[in-house]
Design an enzyme around this catalytic site. Structure first.
Site, PDB file in Angstrom:
ATOM      1  N   LYS A 141     -30.174 -29.787 -33.896  1.00  0.00           N
ATOM      2  CA  LYS A 141     -31.201 -30.599 -33.100  1.00  0.00           C
ATOM      3  C   LYS A 141     -31.684 -31.711 -33.778  1.00  0.00           C
ATOM      4  O   LYS A 141     -33.024 -32.253 -33.624  1.00  0.00           O
ATOM      5  CB  LYS A 141     -32.060 -29.586 -32.307  1.00  0.00           C
TER       6      LYS A 141
HETATM    7  O1  LIG Z   1     -31.713 -25.310 -24.653  1.00  0.00           O
HETATM    8  C1  LIG Z   1     -31.497 -24.602 -25.800  1.00  0.00           C
HETATM    9  C2  LIG Z   1     -31.063 -25.323 -26.966  1.00  0.00           C
HETATM   10  C3  LIG Z   1     -30.695 -24.390 -27.973  1.00  0.00           C
HETATM   11  N1  LIG Z   1     -30.915 -22.940 -27.869  1.00  0.00           N
HETATM   12  C4  LIG Z   1     -30.692 -22.176 -29.171  1.00  0.00           C
HETATM   13  O2  LIG Z   1     -29.584 -21.167 -28.479  1.00  0.00           O
HETATM   14  C5  LIG Z   1     -29.900 -20.034 -29.066  1.00  0.00           C
HETATM   15  C6  LIG Z   1     -30.286 -18.803 -27.859  1.00  0.00           C
HETATM   16  O3  LIG Z   1     -30.405 -17.836 -28.320  1.00  0.00           O
HETATM   17  P1  LIG Z   1     -30.588 -16.467 -27.663  1.00  0.00           P
HETATM   18  O4  LIG Z   1     -30.799 -15.323 -28.856  1.00  0.00           O
HETATM   19  O5  LIG Z   1     -29.240 -16.087 -26.813  1.00  0.00           O
HETATM   20  O6  LIG Z   1     -31.738 -16.537 -26.799  1.00  0.00           O
HETATM   21  C7  LIG Z   1     -30.885 -20.265 -30.252  1.00  0.00           C
HETATM   22  O7  LIG Z   1     -30.302 -20.250 -31.381  1.00  0.00           O
HETATM   23  C8  LIG Z   1     -31.705 -21.276 -29.544  1.00  0.00           C
HETATM   24  O8  LIG Z   1     -32.219 -21.907 -30.780  1.00  0.00           O
HETATM   25  C9  LIG Z   1     -31.458 -22.640 -26.798  1.00  0.00           C
HETATM   26  O9  LIG Z   1     -31.915 -21.218 -26.662  1.00  0.00           O
HETATM   27  N2  LIG Z   1     -31.773 -23.359 -25.796  1.00  0.00           N
END
Ligand SMILES: O=c1ccn([C@@H]2O[C@H](COP(=O)(O)O)[C@@H](O)[C@H]2O)c(=O)[nH]1
Length: 272
Positions: free
Chosen positions: A95
């Protein structure tokens, strides 16, 4: 092969829209990895091997590595993925967003240092801040659009000329930034109505969709809202729910991760 070609091949080969997130939280790793100097590498590569035939992509989130000074383990994980599972795209979730000269260094970090097929970037410093990533024409540039967190609404939902800001981002990427066909967008599974709006704006463009699993997004609503006419077009990410799946009787952490990944992939496919 470009990122988009590789993604399309992985969708087909594994019959999967599931992206497995690699977010190694030391406090939640199995005990044998917590004390080991290469514990993060061993944990993540075990997860990769357990789920590689079920995934369309792997997505390490760089903060989980950088916070622990574990960038060299991340480099080794990326090299392992390219070597053992070369047909699965590697998305570096970092990001980034900065002026062009600095963005060039971030692009080198993602594509040279880690060998990523694609990287997540913020759009809010504008076109010149994402341009350096586009110079790598075979790689993917995945732009934050409508993020999965509740606070994403603070800015992304602001009305600008009668439309929410996230729709302007989708339109800008589709109309201008995607001239080489290498862009994708991040849209959260926690907002299926907005996911449908973005799909209507961007046509067939791939969407990285976090927010199922630990964040509680509904899989059927997500797939219904975000799929393309061919029933594809998404990398639906799940990280913690797979990495830290609770083992059932007789399972170790890899078997538990595989079981949840399989259930998730199949639930996604049932809704396509
Ligand atoms: O909008 C967003 C962008 C990135 N993320 C990232 O995805 C994963 C989600 O992890 P979970 O454990 O499945 O919740 C994490 O690396 C976030 O930094 C997001 O959640 N939302």
């Amino acid at each position: 092969m470009t990122f988009i070609n590789k993604l399309e091949a992985a969708w087909a080969a594994n019959d999967s829209l599931l992206c497995v997130g690699l977010d190694p939280d030391m406090a939640r790793l199995p005990a044998q990895f917590q004390a080991a100097p290469d514990g993060i590498y061993r944990f993540c590569t075990d997860i990769i091997d357990a789920t590689a035939d079920l995934a369309c992509a792997f997505k390490p989130q760089i903060a989980y590595f950088a916070a622990l000074g574990a960038e060299q383990q991340l480099e080794r994980i990326c090299a392992y993925l390219r070597d053992k599972h070369p047909h699965i795209p590697l998305i570096l979730d970092s990001k980034r967003g900065d002026i062009g000269a600095t963005a060039k260094q971030y692009a080198r970090e993602a594509y040279d240092r880690y060998g990523a097929d694609a990287v997540t970037v913020s759009p809010y410093m504008g076109g010149d801040s994402v341009e350096p990533y586009m110079e790598w024409t075979d790689r993917g540039v995945i732009v934050l659009c409508r993020t999965s967190n509740p606070g994403g609404s603070d800015l992304q939902f602001l009305e600008v000329n009668g439309r929410p800001l996230y729709q302007h981002v989708a339109q800008l990427v589709a109309d201008k930034w995607n001239s080489n066909g290498q862009c994708a967008l991040v849209v959260g599974a926690t907002f299926p109505e907005e996911l449908a709006q973005v799909r209507a704006i961007v046509g067939e463009m791939p969407l990285l969709v976090p927010g199922i699993g630990a964040q509680g997004g509904d899989i059927v609503a997500t797939v219904t809202a975000g799929k393309t006419t061919a029933g594809k077009g998404m990398m639906i990410n799940s990280s913690r729910a797979i990495l830290y799946a609770t083992p059932q009787a007789g399972e170790d952490f890899t078997a538990a991760a595989r079981r949840v990944a399989l259930e998730t992939r199949d639930a996604i496919n049932a809704a396509r």
